[in-house]
Design a protein around this motif. Structure first.
Motif, PDB file in Angstrom:
ATOM      1  N   UNK A   1     -46.309  63.893  41.324  1.00  0.00           N
ATOM      2  CA  UNK A   1     -45.445  65.025  41.674  1.00  0.00           C
ATOM      3  C   UNK A   1     -46.278  66.182  42.212  1.00  0.00           C
ATOM      4  N   UNK A   2     -45.578  67.122  42.835  1.00  0.00           N
ATOM      5  CA  UNK A   2     -46.251  68.313  43.344  1.00  0.00           C
ATOM      6  C   UNK A   2     -46.579  68.206  44.817  1.00  0.00           C
ATOM      7  N   UNK A   3     -47.754  68.686  45.143  1.00  0.00           N
ATOM      8  CA  UNK A   3     -48.194  68.825  46.531  1.00  0.00           C
ATOM      9  C   UNK A   3     -48.103  67.510  47.308  1.00  0.00           C
ATOM     10  N   UNK A   4     -47.876  67.648  48.622  1.00  0.00           N
ATOM     11  CA  UNK A   4     -47.776  66.466  49.495  1.00  0.00           C
ATOM     12  C   UNK A   4     -49.137  65.893  49.854  1.00  0.00           C
TER      13      UNK A   4
ATOM     14  N   UNK B   1     -52.255  67.796  42.000  1.00  0.00           N
ATOM     15  CA  UNK B   1     -53.342  68.752  41.755  1.00  0.00           C
ATOM     16  C   UNK B   1     -54.369  68.161  40.785  1.00  0.00           C
TER      17      UNK B   1
ATOM     18  N   UNK C   1     -45.141  58.523  46.813  1.00  0.00           N
ATOM     19  CA  UNK C   1     -44.767  57.114  46.971  1.00  0.00           C
ATOM     20  C   UNK C   1     -44.953  56.667  48.418  1.00  0.00           C
TER      21      UNK C   1
ATOM     22  N   UNK D   1     -45.546  62.699  34.552  1.00  0.00           N
ATOM     23  CA  UNK D   1     -45.672  63.910  35.386  1.00  0.00           C
ATOM     24  C   UNK D   1     -47.113  64.204  35.794  1.00  0.00           C
TER      25      UNK D   1
ATOM     26  N   UNK E   1     -41.455  61.294  45.447  1.00  0.00           N
ATOM     27  CA  UNK E   1     -41.145  60.541  46.668  1.00  0.00           C
ATOM     28  C   UNK E   1     -42.214  60.681  47.749  1.00  0.00           C
ATOM     29  N   UNK E   2     -42.827  61.864  47.877  1.00  0.00           N
ATOM     30  CA  UNK E   2     -43.840  62.006  48.933  1.00  0.00           C
ATOM     31  C   UNK E   2     -45.074  61.182  48.570  1.00  0.00           C
TER      32      UNK E   2
ATOM     33  N   UNK F   1     -49.538  65.205  38.242  1.00  0.00           N
ATOM     34  CA  UNK F   1     -49.347  65.846  39.548  1.00  0.00           C
ATOM     35  C   UNK F   1     -50.555  65.647  40.458  1.00  0.00           C
TER      36      UNK F   1
ATOM     37  N   UNK G   1     -43.334  58.453  33.896  1.00  0.00           N
ATOM     38  CA  UNK G   1     -42.457  58.729  35.034  1.00  0.00           C
ATOM     39  C   UNK G   1     -42.965  59.898  35.891  1.00  0.00           C
ATOM     40  N   UNK G   2     -42.468  59.939  37.123  1.00  0.00           N
ATOM     41  CA  UNK G   2     -42.728  61.044  38.059  1.00  0.00           C
ATOM     42  C   UNK G   2     -44.206  61.146  38.439  1.00  0.00           C
TER      43      UNK G   2
ATOM     44  N   UNK H   1     -41.751  57.618  40.733  1.00  0.00           N
ATOM     45  CA  UNK H   1     -42.801  58.335  41.460  1.00  0.00           C
ATOM     46  C   UNK H   1     -42.189  59.538  42.155  1.00  0.00           C
TER      47      UNK H   1
END
Lengths: 406, 157
Positions: B62-65, B17, B91, B13, B88-89, B15, B58-59, B86
């Motif tokens: 994540x978070x902001x695009x 940020x 990735x 996770x 998705x954005x 992120x 994993x992941x 990941x």
């Protein structure tokens, strides 16, 4: 038989599709990189400026000359190319797109992770990065992998102290921060009928916090009545039997007010379990909870009382601000001692307008509580509008008692 | 596509940020993002990215695009990111800016040497070969071109 995502994208889960985009929007943050990438691509156009939106919300008004100069370039570009444009104070991009722009069945991309918000209208709406957006500017199309769908089946109705934000945080905590990765969420069942359009927007806004590509409600009578305000006559979308990857069932009557402590959004626990936590700031606003109903609910709780911790309230759009002014909601909030900010994202992303200091705690109605998100060394706790209002009056985290009638 | 480097391990996770904080986004100067990459997670991490392969939980992303996150990692000299999943954005952003992202498990420790064979779809570390999820033909095409912008430019010529 198809899920709503499959129906809109015209293909089965797992397939890759190239799709015409009905609406594509960027904000002042992602727009800068999109414009750079688009220029580097060297394409004429944009292909369909009437489908494009540049909406300033992240740092409004500009906080320094670097930001101002970046915004100047983007503003001039929008105006010179016939792209829909909203300047400082217009509001948060997702809110503006939700004020009669996005319609059921459309394919919508936004250069912001919370673009999934617009799925509340029965559109397929998702976030993309700046370079993907530049390709949309250039071609009017993009590619998707059609997502599998998780059904969130709702029954019952909220107790008075509970609102859509509590449900949204509860769903994220049930799924986990990546529990819906690469998938869509569909909110279905009898319980959806009691959710207002604004509550639905709060729900779909948090879909991305569980990793979902988007969150969708089927357009129904609530959607139709809301869009009619903006002059749109739309049809209901009738669900058909379809295959879901899995199903989460929630009785709205079982929910309690929750708070998500940092640094994860999937950390929701009852407010009661952390009651008394000292607060340095309360923030009400953003694409999650800055809509008129939110301000109205906040005002109903603080009416004729004073907040005893610094409290920032930011309407999510100029339209919301105007309605709050027209109805007296704004004066109630100001009279209670709150500070009002320019419609936009405010301090949510830690850039300005209410950044918190080291060791400070902010109770926020926004959607992210990541480390340092709202200021270095500060902590962000996420909760509902009612919890924010009750807590602002006490200066500590407080369970909201009842939903005072507006 | 054949990639290799020494492993830097991170948790789950992560992120965007913490990859690049919101306070550094209002610029077009990519060097700013390189200077502050992972600042809030571990200020020493940025200097260790050049020539390295991030192996994360994993992941990732994540978070902001914010595409600046993928750009910061790429510009800092990172070879690739391997993670079980990941955001998705992130990735898509990584592929679009030419940063290889590999979806799979990789059992290794910081400092190990890892080899990634994207054509075959395997990660090799300490003699162990682990299959990874193959990238679509379109994603491989974008990566081979060095990103979506160079791909568009090459198609115009």
């Amino acid at each position: 038989m198809s899920t709503l995502s499959e129906r809109i994208l015209g293909a089965a889960a797992g397939d890759y599709v190239d799709a015409e985009v009905d609406r594509a929007y960027v904000h002042d943050g992602t727009g800068v990189l999109t414009l750079e990438a688009w220029k580097e691509m060297g394409c004429p156009g944009p292909a369909h400026p009437e489908r494009l939106y540049i909406l300033f919300d992240h740092i409004v008004p500009a906080n320094n000359s670097t930001t101002a100069t970046l915004q100047k370039e983007l503003r001039e570009f929008a105006r010179s190319r016939g792209i829909h444009f909203s300047d400082i104070g217009g509001g948060v991009c997702h809110q503006i797109m939700g004020e009669g722009e996005v319609l059921p069945g459309e394919i919508v991309v936004g250069a912001d992770s919370h673009s999934c918000t617009l799925g509340a209208f029965g559109a397929f709406a998702t976030g993309v990065g700046a370079t993907d957006m530049a390709a949309v500017w250039a071609s009017g199309t993009t590619w998707f992998r059609v997502p599998e769908t998780i059904a969130v089946r709702l029954s019952g109705s909220f107790n008075s102290a509970v609102e859509a934000k509590d449900l949204a945080l509860t769903v994220v905590s049930k799924l986990g921060m990546d529990g819906a990765s690469y998938r869509a969420l569909e909110y279905i069942g009898e319980g959806t009928k009691s959710l207002s359009m604004e509550g639905r927007l709060t729900m779909t806004n948090l879909a991305t916090e569980a990793g979902a590509k988007t969150g969708l409600f089927y357009a129904d009578d609530v959607t139709r009545a809301y869009l009619l305000q903006f002059g749109h006559r739309v049809e209901n979308q009738v669900p058909e039997p379809c295959t879901y990857a899995c199903e989460v069932r929630i009785d709205l009557g079982d929910l309690v007010p929750v708070v998500a402590p940092p640094p994860r959004v999937d950390s929701a626990r009852p407010v009661a379990s952390l009651e008394g936590l000292p607060l340095d700031q309360v923030f009400v606003g953003t694409c999650t909870n800055g809509r008129f109903e939110d301000l109205q609910r906040f005002a109903s709780i603080v009416r004729d009382k004073k907040v005893i911790v610094r409290t920032i309230v930011i309407p999510s759009s100029a339209g919301v601000l105007r309605k709050a002014a027209d109805t007296g909601v704004l004066s109630t909030i100001v009279a209670s001692g709150c500070t009002i900010g320019t419609p936009g994202c405010g301090p949510c992303l830690g850039a300005h307008m209410g950044v918190i200091g080291e060791g400070e705690v902010c109770l926020s109605t926004a959607n992210r509580n990541f480390t340092n998100r709202m200021g270095i060394g500060g902590s962000v706790y996420l909760a509902s509008v009612a919890t924010a209002a009750a807590s602002a009056l006490k200066g500590v985290l407080t369970v909201p008692e009842v939903n005072h009638a507006p | 596509m054949h990639l290799e480097g020494n492993v830097v391990c991170l948790g789950a996770d992560i992120d965007t940020d913490v990859i690049i904080a919101g306070r550094y986004l209002r610029t077009k100067d990519r060097q700013v993002w390189v200077e502050h990459v992972f600042e809030d997670l571990d200020p020493s991490l940025g200097a260790r990215l050049r020539g390295s392969v991030l192996v994360a939980g994993r992941n990732f992303g994540c978070g902001s695009s914010r595409e600046q996150a993928a750009v910061a990692l790429k510009e800092a000299g990172l070879i690739a990111v391997i993670a079980p999943s990941f955001s998705r954005i992130f990735f898509r952003n990584a592929i679009n800016v030419g940063l290889p992202v590999v979806e799979g498990e990789c059992h290794c420790a910081s400092g190990d040497h890892v080899v990634i064979d994207l054509d075959e779809g395997v990660v090799i570390c300490g003699g162990a070969r682990t299959p990874v999820r193959p990238l679509s033909a379109r994603m491989q095409e974008i990566l081979r071109a060095g990103g979506l912008v160079p791909l568009w430019r090459s198609k115009k010529q």
